[in-house]
Design an enzyme around this catalytic site. Structure first.
Site, PDB file in Angstrom:
ATOM      1  N   HIS A  17       0.682  -1.245   0.314  1.00 25.66           N
ATOM      2  CA  HIS A  17       0.032  -0.168   0.019  1.00 25.66           C
ATOM      3  C   HIS A  17       0.809   1.440  -0.132  1.00 25.66           C
ATOM      4  O   HIS A  17       0.011   2.460  -0.471  1.00 25.66           O
ATOM      5  CB  HIS A  17      -0.865   0.202   1.495  1.00 25.66           C
ATOM      6  CG  HIS A  17      -2.313  -0.210   0.927  1.00 25.66           C
ATOM      7  ND1 HIS A  17      -3.383  -0.281   0.272  1.00 25.66           N
ATOM      8  CD2 HIS A  17      -2.807  -2.236   1.834  1.00 25.66           C
ATOM      9  CE1 HIS A  17      -4.303  -1.506   0.446  1.00 25.66           C
ATOM     10  NE2 HIS A  17      -3.765  -2.023   1.308  1.00 25.66           N
TER      11      HIS A  17
ATOM     12  N   ASP B 278      -0.076  -7.824   0.786  1.00 22.95           N
ATOM     13  CA  ASP B 278       0.160  -5.953   1.534  1.00 22.95           C
ATOM     14  C   ASP B 278       2.012  -5.972   1.733  1.00 22.95           C
ATOM     15  O   ASP B 278       2.103  -6.052   2.763  1.00 22.95           O
ATOM     16  CB  ASP B 278      -0.695  -5.176   1.863  1.00 22.95           C
ATOM     17  CG  ASP B 278       0.131  -4.036   1.996  1.00 22.95           C
ATOM     18  OD1 ASP B 278      -0.355  -3.170   3.537  1.00 22.95           O
ATOM     19  OD2 ASP B 278       0.516  -3.464   1.884  1.00 22.95           O
TER      20      ASP B 278
ATOM     21  N   SER C 157       3.689   1.260   8.792  1.00 24.46           N
ATOM     22  CA  SER C 157       3.222   0.658   8.082  1.00 24.46           C
ATOM     23  C   SER C 157       4.502   0.004   6.508  1.00 24.46           C
ATOM     24  O   SER C 157       5.633   0.774   7.329  1.00 24.46           O
ATOM     25  CB  SER C 157       1.801   0.642   6.466  1.00 24.46           C
ATOM     26  OG  SER C 157       1.299   1.486   7.850  1.00 24.46           O
TER      27      SER C 157
END
Ligand code: QJS
Length: 232
Positions: A41, A89, A183
Site C-alpha cells: 500500500h 500487502d 506501515s
C-alpha cells in the site's frame, strides 16, 4: 507509534525508512543484503516513483556516521496486493547495490514456519510513524511492545468483522499502537520478524480496531523466489 518511546539508537539495525524526495513515507526492514521488505500500500501515493531507502538511521534528519540512503533498483509488490483490502500487502525492494552491513545495519531473520504466534505473546514494533492522534511526526525511531490477540477476537464483528485471513495477525491497539508511517515495518516476536505492519488506512490507538499485520511465513516461498530470480 502511539504510546511508545524512543528506541535505543541502533538496537534495531534492520529498520529502514522508505523515502520520497527526502520525506519518510513508510517503514521497512532488511531481509537480505540487497533486499528490504515493506508494505505494498505504501506505493499507492507514489505514481510509479521509486523510493529511496535509508538504512543505519536513528534520527531522520541529523547526520549519523552509519546512516546511508540507498537507491532502489526494483520495487516488487505482491501480485495479490490491491487498493481495496489488506490482502497480500507486501512489497519487496531491491537496492541498487548490496547494503554495507555493520553494527548499525543488519539483516533481520523472518519466520519461515507457518504457525500462528500464540495469543498474548508480547511482540515489538518500531517506526518513524505518527506519535500523536493529531499526526505529529517523530524525528527519532520510536518503539512499542504489543500483545498478540487471537484471530477469533480480531475477527469479532465489533472489531475487524471476519476480514482477518489466516495470512494476517493482530495485536491489541488499546492506547499503544502502530500508526500511519509505521506501515511496512516488522512486528518482531522473540527476535524474529513475524509480521509486516499493513498500510491500509486504519484508525490507531482504538482498542476496537486492533493493529493488522501481514504474516510473513505464508509468503516465504514468494520472497525467496523473487530474490532468487532477480539475483545477479
Ligand atoms: O503509513 C501508512 O499506512 C501509509 N499508507 C499509505 C498509502 C499511500 C501513501 F501514499 C502513503 C501511505 C502511508 N504512509 C504515509 O501516509 C506517511 C506519510 C505519512 C507519515 C506519517 C508519519 C510520519 C511520517 C510520514
Amino acid at each position: 507509534i502511539l504510546g511508545g518511546y524512543e528506541a535505543k539508537p541502533h538496537l534495531r539495525p534492520y529498520m529502514a525508512s522508505l523515502q520520497l524526495d527526502g520525506q519518510h513515507v513508510c517503514g521497512g526492514f532488511l531481509i537480505a543484503e540487497q533486499w528490504v521488505l515493506s508494505a505494498a500500500h505504501c506505493t499507492e501515493g507514489t505514481n510509479g516513483k521509486l523510493f529511496q531507502v535509508l538504512l543505519g538511521a536513528h534520527s531522520l534528519t541529523e547526520p549519523e556516521p552509519h546512516k546511508r540512503l540507498y537507491r532502489v533498483r526494483a520495487q516488487i509488490p505482491h501480485p495479490g496486493s490491491n487498493i481495496h483490502n489488506n490482502r497480500d500487502d507486501l512489497l519487496l525492494l531491491q537496492l541498487e547495490e548490496k547494503a554495507e552491513l555493520n553494527a548499525h545495519v543488519k539483516v533481520l531473520p523472518f519466520q519461515r514456519e507457518d504457525r500462528d504466534v500464540e495469543a498474548d505473546t508480547v511482540c515489538e514494533a518500531a517506526g518513524w510513524g505518527t506519535v500523536t492522534h493529531s499526526g505529529r511526526r517523530p524525528d527519532k525511531l520510536q518503539q512499542v511492545e504489543r500483545p498478540v490477540i487471537s484471530r477469533d477476537l480480531c475477527n469479532h464483528r465489533t472489531r475487524h468483522d471476519h476480514t482477518i485471513t489466516e495470512k494476517m495477525m493482530c495485536t491489541d491497539s488499546r492506547k499503544k499502537d502502530t500508526c500511519k508511517g509505521d506501515s511496512g515495518g516488522p512486528l518482531v516476536c522473540n527476535g524474529v520478524a513475524e509480521g509486516v505492519v499493513t498500510a491500509g488506512s486504519r484508525v490507531c490507538g482504538n482498542y476496537k480496531k486492533p493493529a493488522i499485520y501481514t504474516r510473513i511465513a505464508p509468503y516465504a516461498a514468494w520472497i525467496d523466489g523473487v530474490m532468487a530470480s532477480a539475483a545477479r
